[in-house]
Design an enzyme around this catalytic site. Sequence first.
Site, PDB file in Angstrom:
ATOM      1  N   SER A 131      61.014  41.770  78.249  1.00  0.00           N
ATOM      2  CA  SER A 131      60.906  42.906  77.319  1.00  0.00           C
ATOM      3  C   SER A 131      62.234  43.189  76.612  1.00  0.00           C
ATOM      4  O   SER A 131      62.360  44.173  75.898  1.00  0.00           O
ATOM      5  CB  SER A 131      60.445  44.159  78.070  1.00  0.00           C
ATOM      6  OG  SER A 131      61.384  44.508  79.070  1.00  0.00           O
ATOM      7  N   ASN A 161      61.741  51.995  87.574  1.00  0.00           N
ATOM      8  CA  ASN A 161      60.614  52.829  87.128  1.00  0.00           C
ATOM      9  C   ASN A 161      61.076  54.198  86.628  1.00  0.00           C
ATOM     10  O   ASN A 161      60.648  54.657  85.574  1.00  0.00           O
ATOM     11  CB  ASN A 161      59.590  52.994  88.251  1.00  0.00           C
ATOM     12  CG  ASN A 161      58.998  51.652  88.672  1.00  0.00           C
ATOM     13  OD1 ASN A 161      59.204  50.646  87.989  1.00  0.00           O
ATOM     14  ND2 ASN A 161      58.276  51.633  89.782  1.00  0.00           N
ATOM     15  N   THR A 187      39.500  70.379  43.180  1.00  0.00           N
ATOM     16  CA  THR A 187      38.692  70.247  44.400  1.00  0.00           C
ATOM     17  C   THR A 187      37.726  69.117  44.072  1.00  0.00           C
ATOM     18  O   THR A 187      37.317  68.973  42.914  1.00  0.00           O
ATOM     19  CB  THR A 187      37.920  71.532  44.756  1.00  0.00           C
ATOM     20  OG1 THR A 187      37.013  71.827  43.690  1.00  0.00           O
ATOM     21  CG2 THR A 187      38.855  72.735  44.946  1.00  0.00           C
ATOM     22  N   HIS A 188      37.408  68.317  45.061  1.00  0.00           N
ATOM     23  CA  HIS A 188      36.570  67.119  44.840  1.00  0.00           C
ATOM     24  C   HIS A 188      37.200  66.185  43.799  1.00  0.00           C
ATOM     25  O   HIS A 188      36.503  65.398  43.171  1.00  0.00           O
ATOM     26  CB  HIS A 188      35.150  67.493  44.386  1.00  0.00           C
ATOM     27  CG  HIS A 188      34.516  68.574  45.195  1.00  0.00           C
ATOM     28  ND1 HIS A 188      33.623  68.315  46.229  1.00  0.00           N
ATOM     29  CD2 HIS A 188      34.671  69.918  45.161  1.00  0.00           C
ATOM     30  CE1 HIS A 188      33.240  69.458  46.772  1.00  0.00           C
ATOM     31  NE2 HIS A 188      33.868  70.457  46.146  1.00  0.00           N
ATOM     32  N   SER A 222      55.652  44.214  37.124  1.00  0.00           N
ATOM     33  CA  SER A 222      54.754  43.115  37.438  1.00  0.00           C
ATOM     34  C   SER A 222      55.346  41.844  36.846  1.00  0.00           C
ATOM     35  O   SER A 222      55.958  41.870  35.776  1.00  0.00           O
ATOM     36  CB  SER A 222      53.378  43.388  36.827  1.00  0.00           C
ATOM     37  OG  SER A 222      52.696  42.165  36.604  1.00  0.00           O
ATOM     38  N   LYS A 224      53.658  47.054  33.087  1.00  0.00           N
ATOM     39  CA  LYS A 224      53.335  47.730  34.342  1.00  0.00           C
ATOM     40  C   LYS A 224      54.528  48.422  34.985  1.00  0.00           C
ATOM     41  O   LYS A 224      55.659  47.976  34.896  1.00  0.00           O
ATOM     42  CB  LYS A 224      52.769  46.724  35.376  1.00  0.00           C
ATOM     43  CG  LYS A 224      51.412  46.210  35.045  1.00  0.00           C
ATOM     44  CD  LYS A 224      50.243  47.137  35.356  1.00  0.00           C
ATOM     45  CE  LYS A 224      50.078  47.559  36.770  1.00  0.00           C
ATOM     46  NZ  LYS A 224      49.354  46.609  37.580  1.00  0.00           N
ATOM     47  N   ASN A 274      54.640  49.998  38.746  1.00  0.00           N
ATOM     48  CA  ASN A 274      53.786  50.228  39.920  1.00  0.00           C
ATOM     49  C   ASN A 274      54.443  51.166  40.928  1.00  0.00           C
ATOM     50  O   ASN A 274      55.615  51.011  41.236  1.00  0.00           O
ATOM     51  CB  ASN A 274      53.486  48.891  40.607  1.00  0.00           C
ATOM     52  CG  ASN A 274      52.726  47.946  39.697  1.00  0.00           C
ATOM     53  OD1 ASN A 274      51.890  48.379  38.903  1.00  0.00           O
ATOM     54  ND2 ASN A 274      53.017  46.656  39.798  1.00  0.00           N
ATOM     55  N   GLU A 310      52.600  53.692  47.512  1.00  0.00           N
ATOM     56  CA  GLU A 310      51.516  52.919  48.139  1.00  0.00           C
ATOM     57  C   GLU A 310      51.892  52.528  49.570  1.00  0.00           C
ATOM     58  O   GLU A 310      51.068  52.532  50.478  1.00  0.00           O
ATOM     59  CB  GLU A 310      51.225  51.661  47.319  1.00  0.00           C
ATOM     60  CG  GLU A 310      50.642  51.937  45.942  1.00  0.00           C
ATOM     61  CD  GLU A 310      50.663  50.683  45.069  1.00  0.00           C
ATOM     62  OE1 GLU A 310      51.604  50.530  44.271  1.00  0.00           O
ATOM     63  OE2 GLU A 310      49.757  49.866  45.205  1.00  0.00           O
ATOM     64  N   TYR A 362      53.665  53.789  88.572  1.00  0.00           N
ATOM     65  CA  TYR A 362      54.059  52.838  87.524  1.00  0.00           C
ATOM     66  C   TYR A 362      53.168  51.599  87.559  1.00  0.00           C
ATOM     67  O   TYR A 362      52.881  51.038  88.613  1.00  0.00           O
ATOM     68  CB  TYR A 362      55.526  52.434  87.695  1.00  0.00           C
ATOM     69  CG  TYR A 362      55.966  51.408  86.667  1.00  0.00           C
ATOM     70  CD1 TYR A 362      56.377  51.815  85.406  1.00  0.00           C
ATOM     71  CD2 TYR A 362      55.929  50.044  86.939  1.00  0.00           C
ATOM     72  CE1 TYR A 362      56.744  50.893  84.431  1.00  0.00           C
ATOM     73  CE2 TYR A 362      56.299  49.106  85.979  1.00  0.00           C
ATOM     74  CZ  TYR A 362      56.699  49.536  84.732  1.00  0.00           C
ATOM     75  OH  TYR A 362      57.058  48.621  83.773  1.00  0.00           O
ATOM     76  N   GLN A 418      55.010  48.923  80.177  1.00  0.00           N
ATOM     77  CA  GLN A 418      56.078  48.282  79.417  1.00  0.00           C
ATOM     78  C   GLN A 418      55.667  48.134  77.945  1.00  0.00           C
ATOM     79  O   GLN A 418      56.520  48.030  77.064  1.00  0.00           O
ATOM     80  CB  GLN A 418      56.382  46.902  80.026  1.00  0.00           C
ATOM     81  CG  GLN A 418      57.373  46.073  79.262  1.00  0.00           C
ATOM     82  CD  GLN A 418      57.889  44.915  80.091  1.00  0.00           C
ATOM     83  OE1 GLN A 418      58.637  45.104  81.049  1.00  0.00           O
ATOM     84  NE2 GLN A 418      57.470  43.711  79.758  1.00  0.00           N
ATOM     85  N   LYS A 437      56.612  50.640  74.320  1.00  0.00           N
ATOM     86  CA  LYS A 437      57.785  50.805  73.452  1.00  0.00           C
ATOM     87  C   LYS A 437      57.676  50.188  72.071  1.00  0.00           C
ATOM     88  O   LYS A 437      58.051  50.822  71.074  1.00  0.00           O
ATOM     89  CB  LYS A 437      59.025  50.246  74.159  1.00  0.00           C
ATOM     90  CG  LYS A 437      59.430  51.069  75.353  1.00  0.00           C
ATOM     91  CD  LYS A 437      60.553  50.411  76.108  1.00  0.00           C
ATOM     92  CE  LYS A 437      60.447  50.703  77.591  1.00  0.00           C
ATOM     93  NZ  LYS A 437      59.263  50.050  78.244  1.00  0.00           N
TER      94      LYS A 437
HETATM   95  N1  ARG Z   1      60.848  46.674  81.577  1.00  0.00           N
HETATM   96  C1  ARG Z   1      60.118  47.609  82.353  1.00  0.00           C
HETATM   97  C2  ARG Z   1      59.365  48.584  81.460  1.00  0.00           C
HETATM   98  O1  ARG Z   1      59.681  48.691  80.333  1.00  0.00           O
HETATM   99  C3  ARG Z   1      61.039  48.380  83.240  1.00  0.00           C
HETATM  100  C4  ARG Z   1      60.422  48.857  84.495  1.00  0.00           C
HETATM  101  C5  ARG Z   1      60.072  47.681  85.354  1.00  0.00           C
HETATM  102  N2  ARG Z   1      59.675  48.075  86.656  1.00  0.00           N
HETATM  103  C6  ARG Z   1      59.179  47.223  87.482  1.00  0.00           C
HETATM  104  N3  ARG Z   1      58.842  47.677  88.643  1.00  0.00           N
HETATM  105  N4  ARG Z   1      58.991  45.975  87.196  1.00  0.00           N
HETATM  106  O2  ARG Z   1      58.425  49.212  81.885  1.00  0.00           O
END
Ligand code: ARG
Length: 465
Positions: free
Chosen positions: A24, A111, A156-157, A278, A284, A286, A291, A318, A323, A326
């Site tokens: 990760s 965790n 409206t509409h 364009s 044009k 744009n 958009e 956990y 993971q 993110k």
């Molecule tokens: N890279 C993990 C995450 O983003 C970190 C936590 C990992 N914990 C574990 N017990 N493997 O969630």
Amino acid sequence: MSNKMWGGRFTERPDEIMEEINVSIDVDRHLYAQDIAASKAHAAMLAKQGIITAVDAKNIAKGLDTILSEIGQDKFSFKRALEDIHMNVESRLSDLIGSAAGRLHTARSRNDQVATDFRLFVRDIIDDTDAALAAFQRALVDRAIEHADTVMPGFTHLQTAQPVTFGHHLMAYVEMAARDRGRFQDARKRLNESPLGAAALAGTSFPIDRVATAQALGFERPMANSLDAVSDRDFVLETLAAASICAVHLSRFAEEIVIWTSPLVGLIRLSDKFTTGSSIMPQKRNPDAAELVRAKTGRVIGALTGLLIVMKGLPLAYQKDMQEDKQGAMEAFAALSLAIRAMTGMVGDLVPDQERMKAAAGEGYATATDLADWLVRTLKMPFRDAHHVTGRIVGVAFKAGVALHELPLQQMQAIEPRITSAALAVLSVESSVKSRVSYGGTAPKNVRAQAKAWLKRLEKERKLG
Ligand code: ARG
């Protein structure tokens, strides 16, 4: 070689595919500053509680500072084999300070570490978003004051409904942005508790001080339940929900810019700064930025939906599924930030065609309600009857191919004999907007007062902030 972070039980290297699905670092490297800040707070607390020595804590802090500047200056080599940011930092720390590095992980786990890091990260995002939205509001307010008297068609509409002022229209988005900011602040309040010290899931037998680490990191308090602390991702979901609503608001405004700049409509123009040409059609211009703001909404809502699905049905505590919280969120926050800045730029850039706006405001019998209101006010007609009479007058004008104010008075009187020339005065778009003085209405003096009040409020905030 087995992994040096947990290799005691392992004799073989992970399969390549195992490594690929598990890694990760490409995403969580963006948490480096938060990870280091949390580690420093943890180490200081461990020393204060007598769990590690002051000398070890000092070396750990120094090593972490070195790593912070290495990463900041792009001199750090992230290793995929070390999976994530936590282990990359810890491994480098052990290169720098030797075995004391191994004491940092006492009484914590990745965790609670990752939960802490990401909370800090999202908290920063909330603060940045708030500042960006305040700047957006400021741009809107400035233009609203400038255009408090500029009459445009209200819809409206998407049908011409009643004349409004351009300033009033812009101020609607100031109110929306205010609610967005409120939602981000609400999310921030609930986010601002520390998971650190929950350890893997059950807490720890070491005499840690969770209040101290919480305070050091700017959290209000430690989270009360260790299982909840490591498994909660509400803070991401709530922030993404706030981001989604905000993105939807921006998409509505962006869509209006797309419509208004269309030559078919022609209510506003954007300069070269916020349009593209364009490669084949030389005429044009744009509205690509608008958009793309409209489209970025998909990414933000997609991230919210995606994480809701990841979290659905996950048992405590956990799970590695988490993971996946993110990447989508980080991309969504970046997209939202860009969208807010692009809209702020366009608000400053756009030039309304005031003649066209005024003409369009009167098209489609937009002041018919004003005539009906006159009948109610002056002739004491019930509104329903006035509506009916006005409808018949609009019908006659439409047949004759003229605007309401162009219809000869006798023709109106043929329908309602008590109508006088005084009624004609209310049919201009200017007098229409001027008359809408009810609280929150479109009258220029209302708009000016509201915009000025907002200006003061934003100025005060900026000084406090
Ligand atoms: N890279 C993990 C995450 O983003 C970190 C936590 C990992 N914990 C574990 N017990 N493997 O969630």
